[in-house]
Design an enzyme around this catalytic site. Structure first.
Site, PDB file in Angstrom:
ATOM      1  N   LYS A 206       0.874  -1.188   0.000  1.00  0.00           N
ATOM      2  CA  LYS A 206       0.000   0.000   0.000  1.00  0.00           C
ATOM      3  C   LYS A 206       0.898   1.220   0.000  1.00  0.00           C
ATOM      4  O   LYS A 206       2.043   1.156   0.438  1.00  0.00           O
ATOM      5  CB  LYS A 206      -0.874  -0.006   1.260  1.00  0.00           C
ATOM      6  CG  LYS A 206      -2.095   0.868   1.172  1.00  0.00           C
ATOM      7  CD  LYS A 206      -3.233   0.194   0.452  1.00  0.00           C
ATOM      8  CE  LYS A 206      -4.378   1.152   0.213  1.00  0.00           C
ATOM      9  NZ  LYS A 206      -5.571   0.451  -0.311  1.00  0.00           N
TER      10      LYS A 206
ATOM     11  N   ASP B 215      -6.982   4.398  -4.556  1.00  0.00           N
ATOM     12  CA  ASP B 215      -7.662   4.271  -3.248  1.00  0.00           C
ATOM     13  C   ASP B 215      -8.244   5.661  -2.991  1.00  0.00           C
ATOM     14  O   ASP B 215      -8.457   6.415  -3.965  1.00  0.00           O
ATOM     15  CB  ASP B 215      -6.658   3.829  -2.166  1.00  0.00           C
ATOM     16  CG  ASP B 215      -7.337   3.444  -0.846  1.00  0.00           C
ATOM     17  OD1 ASP B 215      -7.934   2.360  -0.780  1.00  0.00           O
ATOM     18  OD2 ASP B 215      -7.303   4.231   0.123  1.00  0.00           O
TER      19      ASP B 215
END
Ligand code: NDP
Length: 445
Positions: free
Chosen positions: A118, A158
């Site tokens: 991430k 995201d």
């Protein structure tokens, strides 16, 4: 847990994510002493690599701005690191590590060959011009490019990162590396993106809810639903709920939420999509167009004023982490909510999750319910590698099968450990065993 907390005492969100997994996998550790001998938990909670970097850029006034960039390469036992980029002012190391940790298990559940990672930045795209966003993305990629690649690490979107940002990031990668490869997913359709990728997380979250109900002889048709958020995941959750014949009545952004008792129709959803994606406006404007709806501003302390106090059968939290606290959970149970399918990552605080589990709600954690996004990202990687693109029906069909398989996998794993119907345990156990068995096969790495 003590080991993890002592190592990085300030990382609250990371501790929360680890604690949820550790609680679930206790019985697995007891049954498999080889995991303890292999120090598997110590290895899993230590990222393979943490990259933090300066992102300097120049705003429209000619002033230099400096943000911080992150990429957490958490675990590559199952494939190249894979996971989104988040641009939001709240981004810090703890939030990045929690998201990367969750991603490892989620990706394992999809059955596709993807490790977990991430990244992101504390950059706030709100109120920035397209040119400012472009200059920021170019500067961000000027450092990130050396750490990623189609067989190394494949970022996606995201919060705050969608097609526009992916385009700017890809353009800069291509310029620096002189390579047109599948190094990012979530690309626009006309240059390598996959059909259904924008819809995948929301659609998948609804497919998962439908599976949970079908296993109990029920369907979503006619069910009243609460949805939070109004970004990518919320929009396509709303779209699929409408397609299936459910009745969504709420949505939100960080300024407040809207309650529309009549239900959000397709036409109203078109307006929300236009408002949030094209105009980059606030949900408050919905009530100017549809005055029967009620807007409640956020009270600013992040506590309350989410859309959780209305009567409904299902809830789809699709905004951000920790948006449901214990009080919200108790209210939801009292108001007849029977099913929660998490579109967001870790939207439920641990005390609230305990309420759902104690009340025997049908409760799917994000790492299972929102895995459709990364699953279709995995399909985008496959299409890029083959230099072909599958039709919409094929991608959607594969998405449905993946969500169905994840549902069955969770139920099987939970039943094996004496917790039938507990999707939290099922998702954690199934994701965990898949990753750690691969780690053991690969030696002490
Ligand atoms: P978007 O940026 O498209 O939308 C986020 C939405 O949540 C917006 O409505 C935003 O409001 C709201 N929001 C964000 N942060 C906060 C906050 N601190 N307080 C209140 N509201 C907030 O993001 P996505 O829809 O892509 O992501 C939503 C969630 O889904 C996240 O948890 C993400 O990690 C998760 N997720 C996303 C996937 C994807 O494919 N995009 C895949 C799997 C999970 P505002 O407009 O005011 O900023």
């Amino acid at each position: 847990m003590q080991y993890v907390v002592d190592k990085d005492p300030g990382e609250r969100e990371f501790h929360q994510a680890v604690s949820e997994v550790v609680e679930s996998i206790k019985p697995v550790m007891d049954r498999n002493p080889q995991y303890r001998r292999a120090k598997i938990l110590e290895r899993l909670t230590e990222p393979e690599r943490v990259i933090m970097f300066r992102v300097p850029w120049i705003d429209d006034q000619g002033e230099i701005q400096v943000n911080r960039g992150f990429r957490i390469q958490m675990n590559s036992a199952l494939g190249p690191y894979k996971g989104g980029l988040r641009f939001h002012p709240s981004v810090n190391l703890s939030i990045m590590k929690f998201l990367a940790f969750e991603q490892v298990f989620k990706n394992a559940l999809t059955t596709l060959p993807m490790g977990g990672g991430k990244g992101g930045s504390d950059f706030d795209p709100k109120g920035k011009s397209d040119m400012e966003v472009m200059r920021f993305c170019q500067s961000f990629m000027t450092e990130l490019f050396r750490h990623i690649g189609p067989d190394t690490d494949v970022p996606a979107g995201d919060i705050g990162v969608a097609a526009r940002e992916i385009g700017f990031l890809f353009g800069q990668y291509k310029r620096i590396c002189n390579q047109f490869t599948g190094v990012l997913t979530g690309k626009n359709l006309n240059w390598g993106g996959s059909l259904i990728r924008p819809q995948a997380t929301g659609y998948g979250c609804v497919y998962f809810a439908a599976e949970m109900l079908a296993a109990r002889g029920q369907s979503l048709e006619g069910k009243t639903c609460l949805v939070s958020g109004s970004g990518n995941v919320a929009q396509y959750t709303l779209e699929k709920l409408l397609e299936i014949g459910a009745k969504p009545i709420t949505f939100s952004d960080s300024s407040g939420y809207v309650y529309d008792e009549e239900g959000i129709s397709r036409e109203k959803l078109q307006f929300i999509m236009f408002l949030k994606t094209m105009r980059r406006g606030r949900v408050e404007e919905y009530v100017e167009k549809y005055p029967q709806a009620v807007y409640t501003p956020s009270n600013g302390n992040g506590n309350g004023n989410w859309p959780w106090k209305h009567r409904a059968y299902c809830a789809f939290p699709c905004a951000t982490q920790n948006e449901i606290d214990q009080r919200d959970a108790l209210t939801m149970v009292q108001n007849g909510v029977r099913l929660i399918s998490e579109g967001a990552n870790m939207p439920t605080r641990p005390e609230a999750a305990a309420v759902f589990l104690d009340s025997k709600l049908i409760y799917a954690p994000g790492k299972a319910a929102n895995a459709g996004g990364v699953a279709v990202s995995g399909l985008e990687m496959a299409q890029n590698s083959m230099r072909i693109s599958w039709p919409k029906e094929e991608v959607d069909h594969r998405l449905r099968i993946i969500m169905k398989t994840i549902h069955e996998t969770c139920l099987d794993a939970a039943a094996q450990y004496g917790q039938p119907g507990n999707y939290v345990m099922g998702a954690n156990i199934a994701g965990f065993t898949k990753v750690v068995d691969a780690m053991l096969d690969q030696g002490v790495t």
